[in-house]
Each structure stands twice: as structure tokens, then as C-alpha cells.
Design a protein around this motif. Structure first.
Motif, PDB file in Angstrom:
ATOM      1  N   UNK A  52      -4.905  18.961  20.868  1.00 24.12           N
ATOM      2  CA  UNK A  52      -4.971  18.697  22.300  1.00 24.12           C
ATOM      3  C   UNK A  52      -4.718  17.213  22.515  1.00 24.12           C
ATOM      4  N   UNK A  53      -3.735  16.890  23.354  1.00 25.39           N
ATOM      5  CA  UNK A  53      -3.485  15.503  23.710  1.00 25.39           C
ATOM      6  C   UNK A  53      -4.524  15.101  24.740  1.00 25.39           C
ATOM      7  N   UNK A  54      -5.423  14.194  24.358  1.00 24.09           N
ATOM      8  CA  UNK A  54      -6.523  13.782  25.226  1.00 24.09           C
ATOM      9  C   UNK A  54      -6.061  12.683  26.164  1.00 24.09           C
ATOM     10  N   UNK A  55      -5.421  11.655  25.620  1.00 16.81           N
ATOM     11  CA  UNK A  55      -4.908  10.551  26.433  1.00 16.81           C
ATOM     12  C   UNK A  55      -3.916   9.748  25.619  1.00 16.81           C
ATOM     13  N   UNK A  56      -3.310   8.762  26.263  1.00 17.77           N
ATOM     14  CA  UNK A  56      -2.386   7.867  25.576  1.00 17.77           C
ATOM     15  C   UNK A  56      -2.407   6.523  26.288  1.00 17.77           C
ATOM     16  N   UNK A  57      -2.087   5.491  25.545  1.00 24.80           N
ATOM     17  CA  UNK A  57      -1.999   4.133  26.086  1.00 24.80           C
ATOM     18  C   UNK A  57      -0.600   3.619  25.847  1.00 24.80           C
ATOM     19  N   UNK A  58      -0.006   3.001  26.872  1.00 24.08           N
ATOM     20  CA  UNK A  58       1.267   2.328  26.692  1.00 24.08           C
ATOM     21  C   UNK A  58       0.973   0.920  26.205  1.00 24.08           C
ATOM     22  N   UNK A  59       1.614   0.526  25.125  1.00 22.34           N
ATOM     23  CA  UNK A  59       1.387  -0.773  24.504  1.00 22.34           C
ATOM     24  C   UNK A  59       2.612  -1.656  24.672  1.00 22.34           C
ATOM     25  N   UNK A  60       2.452  -2.932  24.374  1.00 19.96           N
ATOM     26  CA  UNK A  60       3.575  -3.858  24.439  1.00 19.96           C
ATOM     27  C   UNK A  60       4.592  -3.518  23.361  1.00 19.96           C
ATOM     28  N   UNK A  61       5.829  -3.895  23.602  1.00 22.75           N
ATOM     29  CA  UNK A  61       6.858  -3.696  22.589  1.00 22.75           C
ATOM     30  C   UNK A  61       7.362  -2.280  22.491  1.00 22.75           C
TER      31      UNK A  61
END
Length: 85
Positions: A46-55
Motif C-alpha cells: 500500500x502506498x501510504x505517502x510520498x515526498x518530492x525531494x530536490x534534484x
């Protein structure tokens, strides 16, 4: 289609060192988000969440449900794969 390298950072038990030269796996997909979702579907996570990071990279947080046990948290770092990967 683009190639995205996925690096396992946490496997539910311990934090793992990330070797940027050796991805856990490489996924071919249209977008990074579709690669993250495709990985979840293939591995029954299950994909709970995600964060967009630099680069131009992301961190995805998954959970694996287990019968009669607490769900396992799994974390992957995702970036665009190098040509030699």
C-alpha cells in the motif's frame, strides 16, 4: 519511457545504507509517480505517502499488511536512473 532507480532505505526492520551506484531495482515508466505506483501494485504494497525531494527525486512510504501482525513500513528513495544502471 523513462527509467527510475529505486533504493530501499528501510525494510520494515532496519535502516539500510543507500549505495547510489547500486539501485535495488530499476523500473521503466512514463513518470516517477507511475513507477512508484507500479512498484506498489507488483509487490502488493500500500502506498501510504510520498515526498518530492530536490534534484528530481522522491521518497515513497509503503506498508505491507500481515495477517495478525502489525503492518510493516517500507521506505524507498527514487531517482532518475543513470544510463549505466
Amino acid at each position: 519511457m523513462n527509467r527510475y532507480a529505486m533504493f530501499e532505505e528501510f525494510n520494515g526492520k532496519i535502516a539500510l545504507p543507500v549505495d547510489s551506484d547500486r539501485p535495488t531495482l530499476v523500473i521503466v515508466a512514463e513518470t516517477m509517480m507511475s513507477a512508484i505506483q507500479s512498484f506498489a501494485d507488483k509487490n502488493k504494497l500500500n502506498l501510504v505517502s510520498f515526498d518530492e525531494l530536490e534534484g528530481d527525486s522522491m521518497r515513497a512510504y509503503y506498508q505491507r499488511k500481515k495477517l495478525f501482525q502489525r503492518p510493516e513500513d517500507i521506505i524507498y528513495y527514487i531517482s532518475t536512473a543513470r544510463e549505466d544502471a
